[in-house]
Design a protein around this motif. Structure first.
Motif, PDB file in Angstrom:
ATOM      1  N   ASP A  51      53.810  38.579  47.823  1.00 30.35           N
ATOM      2  CA  ASP A  51      53.338  39.782  48.514  1.00 30.35           C
ATOM      3  C   ASP A  51      54.468  40.534  49.214  1.00 30.35           C
TER       4      ASP A  51
ATOM      5  N   PRO B 156      48.953  42.159  47.324  1.00 30.25           N
ATOM      6  CA  PRO B 156      48.394  42.408  45.996  1.00 30.25           C
ATOM      7  C   PRO B 156      48.603  41.316  44.945  1.00 30.25           C
ATOM      8  N   LEU B 157      49.332  40.240  45.289  1.00 33.82           N
ATOM      9  CA  LEU B 157      49.743  39.270  44.274  1.00 33.82           C
ATOM     10  C   LEU B 157      49.108  37.896  44.504  1.00 33.82           C
TER      11      LEU B 157
ATOM     12  N   THR C  53      57.250  38.090  35.842  1.00 36.46           N
ATOM     13  CA  THR C  53      57.345  38.666  37.179  1.00 36.46           C
ATOM     14  C   THR C  53      58.444  39.716  37.177  1.00 36.46           C
TER      15      THR C  53
ATOM     16  N   SER D 100      56.352  43.080  47.005  1.00 33.89           N
ATOM     17  CA  SER D 100      55.614  44.150  46.335  1.00 33.89           C
ATOM     18  C   SER D 100      56.038  45.547  46.786  1.00 33.89           C
TER      19      SER D 100
ATOM     20  N   HIS E  51      48.110  48.521  37.460  1.00 35.76           N
ATOM     21  CA  HIS E  51      48.092  48.763  38.899  1.00 35.76           C
ATOM     22  C   HIS E  51      46.663  49.171  39.276  1.00 35.76           C
TER      23      HIS E  51
ATOM     24  N   ASP F 227      49.325  44.188  39.555  1.00 38.39           N
ATOM     25  CA  ASP F 227      49.048  43.931  40.970  1.00 38.39           C
ATOM     26  C   ASP F 227      47.713  44.571  41.309  1.00 38.39           C
TER      27      ASP F 227
ATOM     28  N   PHE G  38      53.402  40.019  36.506  1.00 36.40           N
ATOM     29  CA  PHE G  38      53.070  40.472  37.861  1.00 36.40           C
ATOM     30  C   PHE G  38      54.237  41.294  38.401  1.00 36.40           C
TER      31      PHE G  38
END
Length: 371
Positions: free
Chosen positions: A333, A350-351, A47, A336, A236, A267, A328
């Motif tokens: 979220d 997106p996560l 992450t 992000s 992405h 993501d 990630f």
């Protein structure tokens, strides 16, 4: 006196309830499957960490990160603008804290990034000579990479040096140092960090034209007798438009060069955007349609997001012998960068985890890919 006792009693009750809430949340977190444990035989799960997370300002968040991830990349603190703010000035405070965080929680750290055309120190704008750029380039790599040799498991030595058509991006480094600056960056990093893996990192380098340019870069570095250990595909992508065939072909072609493959900034965008990739210089104008889900993601989009993540992880597992890491770009979220790019203030999703660190349907689809 009675009022004072009541106030103390009320305060005690509030603290008790808060502690019970924390304990309840912690207990719930322990019932959620762990990504790092689920994929421990396959590849690392990483992450991106921000300053608050590195500083461990929220114990519950820290415990959550340590349970879910075994690798981490700093969002910003190792970029040159922050770690090298003055010509002869370095600021290692946050980077050192990140190293300590990783050691404490058994999380491997990926250094991000030594050479990038963006987020450069302000003083670079006043430099207009090859010798000065070369001095900055050399000193920066040697100083930063050597300090963390053996403390970070890898470096994104060069980030985003290519255009979409596979040609070299017209950066300050290309302008003053020429086409060989990428090879030279890896040569310097190899000397400064012999115990650290060295990667080239980019977005859209799963696309055929950019992939070809990336392959040329890797071959050029290797032909010069310089070490490059892997290539990072940022990942992405946009919901409903994951280029699975291009991703698989890229895994195969990069691995055929003898380098490791990793997905470094994964993501999946769910909001409207008129371009793909992650060029931070691109922006869009806000309008009535640009933030369509301010309070919640519709079930139909949630379902598509879950299906996309499931398809991706099935592909990753198919080629787990070639893939070493999936990171990630954010813990949940709310973390992000897509909430603020390419339009500030949007609400993005997106996560795998929502803004309260609760797993989304996509999380369970990902977990279920491991048989």
């Amino acid at each position: 006196m009675l009022l004072k006792k009541l106030a103390i009693t009320t305060r005690t009750a509030v603290l008790l309830l808060a502690n019970l809430s924390l304990l309840h949340s912690a207990a719930l977190a322990q019932t959620i499957p762990s990504l790092r444990d689920t994929f421990k035989k396959d590849f690392g799960i990483g992450t991106a960490l921000n300053n608050a997370q590195i500083n461990e300002t929220n114990p519950q968040t820290t415990a959550f990160i340590a349970r879910q991830f075994n690798m981490a990349t700093p969002e910003n603190i190792m970029k040159s603008a922050l770690i090298h703010p003055g010509w002869d000035t370095y600021d290692f405070e946050m980077a050192d804290k990140l190293i300590a965080f990783g050691k404490k929680h058994d999380i491997k750290i990926n250094g991000h990034t030594l050479i990038w055309h963006s987020q450069l120190p302000a003083f670079i704008r006043g430099i207009h000579s090859k010798d000065s750029i070369q001095t900055f380039f050399t000193n920066h790599i040697k100083t930063v990479a050597s300090r963390y040799d053996g403390k970070v498991f890898s470096w994104d030595v060069v980030n985003e040096a290519l255009n979409e058509d596979g040609t070299m991006r017209k950066s300050v480094f290309l302008q003053y140092l020429g086409d060989d600056f990428v090879t030279e960056a890896f040569r310097l990093a190899q000397q400064a960090a012999p115990k650290t893996e060295l990667y080239y990192n980019d977005y859209n380098n799963e696309q055929p034209k950019k992939r070809a340019g990336c392959i040329d870069l890797i071959r050029k570095i290797k032909a010069a007798g310089v070490r490059i250990d892997g290539v990072g595909i940022q990942g992405h992508w946009h919901v409903g438009r994951i280029p699975l065939k291009d991703i698989e072909e890229s895994i195969l072609q990069y691995a055929a060069l003898g380098v490791k493959v990793m997905f470094t900034e994964l993501d999946i965008e769910v909001l409207p955007r008129n371009f793909q990739g992650a060029d931070v210089g691109q922006r869009m104008t806000a309008n009535a349609q640009s933030n369509p889900y301010p309070t919640a993601l519709p079930d139909s989009v949630q379902t598509q997001l879950a299906a996309d993540y499931e398809a991706l992880f099935k592909l990753f597992l198919k080629h787990k012998d070639k893939i070493t890491r999936v990171t990630f770009w954010g813990v949940n979220d709310g973390d992000s960068w897509l909430n603020n790019w390419p339009i500030r203030g949007r609400t993005s999703y997106p996560l795998l985890f929502d803004r309260k660190d609760q797993p989304k349907p996509a999380f369970y689809k990902v977990i279920a890919t491991v048989k």
